[in-house]
Design a protein around this motif. Structure first.
Motif, PDB file in Angstrom:
ATOM      1  N   ASN A  76       1.489  -1.016  -0.079  1.00  0.00           N
ATOM      2  CA  ASN A  76      -0.110   0.160   0.118  1.00  0.00           C
ATOM      3  C   ASN A  76       0.347   1.363  -0.017  1.00  0.00           C
ATOM      4  OD1 ASN A  76      -2.255   1.598   0.080  1.00  0.00           O
ATOM      5  ND2 ASN A  76      -1.773   1.980   2.053  1.00  0.00           N
ATOM      6  N   GLY A  77       2.124   1.129   0.869  1.00  0.00           N
ATOM      7  CA  GLY A  77       2.661   2.480   0.904  1.00  0.00           C
ATOM      8  C   GLY A  77       3.660   2.916  -0.965  1.00  0.00           C
ATOM      9  N   THR A  79       1.058   3.676  -2.992  1.00  0.00           N
ATOM     10  CA  THR A  79       0.551   5.000  -3.133  1.00  0.00           C
ATOM     11  C   THR A  79       2.141   5.772  -3.363  1.00  0.00           C
ATOM     12  OG1 THR A  79      -1.479   4.237  -1.136  1.00  0.00           O
ATOM     13  CG2 THR A  79      -0.367   6.555  -0.700  1.00  0.00           C
ATOM     14  N   ALA A 106      -1.920   8.822  -3.758  1.00  0.00           N
ATOM     15  CA  ALA A 106      -3.706   8.308  -2.749  1.00  0.00           C
ATOM     16  C   ALA A 106      -4.293   8.606  -3.563  1.00  0.00           C
ATOM     17  CB  ALA A 106      -3.309   8.827  -1.148  1.00  0.00           C
ATOM     18  N   ASN A 107      -4.812   9.284  -4.116  1.00  0.00           N
ATOM     19  CA  ASN A 107      -6.247   9.144  -4.799  1.00  0.00           C
ATOM     20  C   ASN A 107      -6.241   8.752  -6.661  1.00  0.00           C
ATOM     21  OD1 ASN A 107      -6.962  11.384  -3.047  1.00  0.00           O
ATOM     22  ND2 ASN A 107      -6.485  12.996  -4.524  1.00  0.00           N
ATOM     23  N   LYS A 139      -6.860   2.148  -5.135  1.00  0.00           N
ATOM     24  CA  LYS A 139      -8.269   1.947  -3.500  1.00  0.00           C
ATOM     25  C   LYS A 139      -7.768   0.537  -3.657  1.00  0.00           C
ATOM     26  CE  LYS A 139     -13.265   1.310  -4.191  1.00  0.00           C
ATOM     27  NZ  LYS A 139     -14.173   1.690  -4.780  1.00  0.00           N
ATOM     28  N   TYR A 160      -5.530  -4.597  -4.970  1.00  0.00           N
ATOM     29  CA  TYR A 160      -5.591  -3.019  -5.359  1.00  0.00           C
ATOM     30  C   TYR A 160      -6.344  -2.303  -6.480  1.00  0.00           C
ATOM     31  CZ  TYR A 160      -2.957  -2.568  -1.044  1.00  0.00           C
ATOM     32  OH  TYR A 160      -2.215  -2.239  -0.044  1.00  0.00           O
TER      33      TYR A 160
END
Length: 191
Positions: A127-128, A131, A136-137, A140, A148
């Motif tokens: 995730n890191g 992103t 981040a936008n 998901k 993801y």
């Protein structure tokens, strides 16, 4: 006077709109070649995908290393990545520089990255990393699927000697210092 000003403004806007909608005659060939490259990755035909890479790129990363990187990324049993959609932005008109044509080609991928087999710590790291890379936008997490969904805005440089067969180099800012060795400064200054 007011009418003339409005008419002038209308004509000016019409001309600008028309000039932006004129298609570059090289667009279809560039799109076809990049689509072939992406479809080769999607269908796990990694050798085919590698054949779509600009040969001078292999002076930076060997062909064998590139094949291995793509295999680890797209044929990974622990993290399945699927390309769900490919769209193109405005492809630049090719410029002839030292006997080759160069065109900046923006494109957008919708990716699905299934990480359900990873442990929670690895999911957090993933995730890191996603992103940080895509914003981040644009990332998901869908917990019910363990996947993801990523909207990836990308750029490639399409290169050809004859404007028929195009090869690509993916343009990423973190690799710019390496790309200096194979791409003209005029092209590198554009991304």
């Amino acid at each position: 006077m007011k009418t003339q000003s409005l008419l002038f403004l209308f004509v000016l806007l019409s001309m600008k709109t028309f000039s932006q909608t004129k298609t570059n005659p090289d667009d279809p060939a560039i799109k076809k070649s990049l689509t072939y490259f992406v479809n080769s990755i999607q269908s796990k035909q990694i050798d085919q995908a590698v054949s779509g890479i600009y040969p001078k790129f292999f002076t930076i990363v060997s062909k064998e290393q590139m094949t291995q990187i793509l295999n680890i990324t797209y044929n990974n049993p622990f993290m399945k990545i699927e390309v769900e959609d490919l769209k193109f932005g405005n492809i630049e008109k090719p410029e002839l520089i030292t006997g080759e044509y160069f065109s900046i080609t923006p494109y957008f991928l919708k990716l699905k990255c299934n990480v359900s087999s990873l442990n929670d710590d690895m999911k957090k790291r993933m995730n890191g990393a996603l992103t940080a890379k895509y914003g981040a936008n644009n990332v998901k997490y869908v917990a019910s699927e363990g996947s993801y969904l990523i909207n990836a805005a990308m750029k490639a440089c399409a290169i050809s000697k004859d404007k028929k067969a195009w090869k690509f180099v993916i343009l990423e800012k973190e690799y710019k210092k390496e790309l200096v060795k194979i791409l003209p400064k005029k092209i590198l200054d554009k991304f």
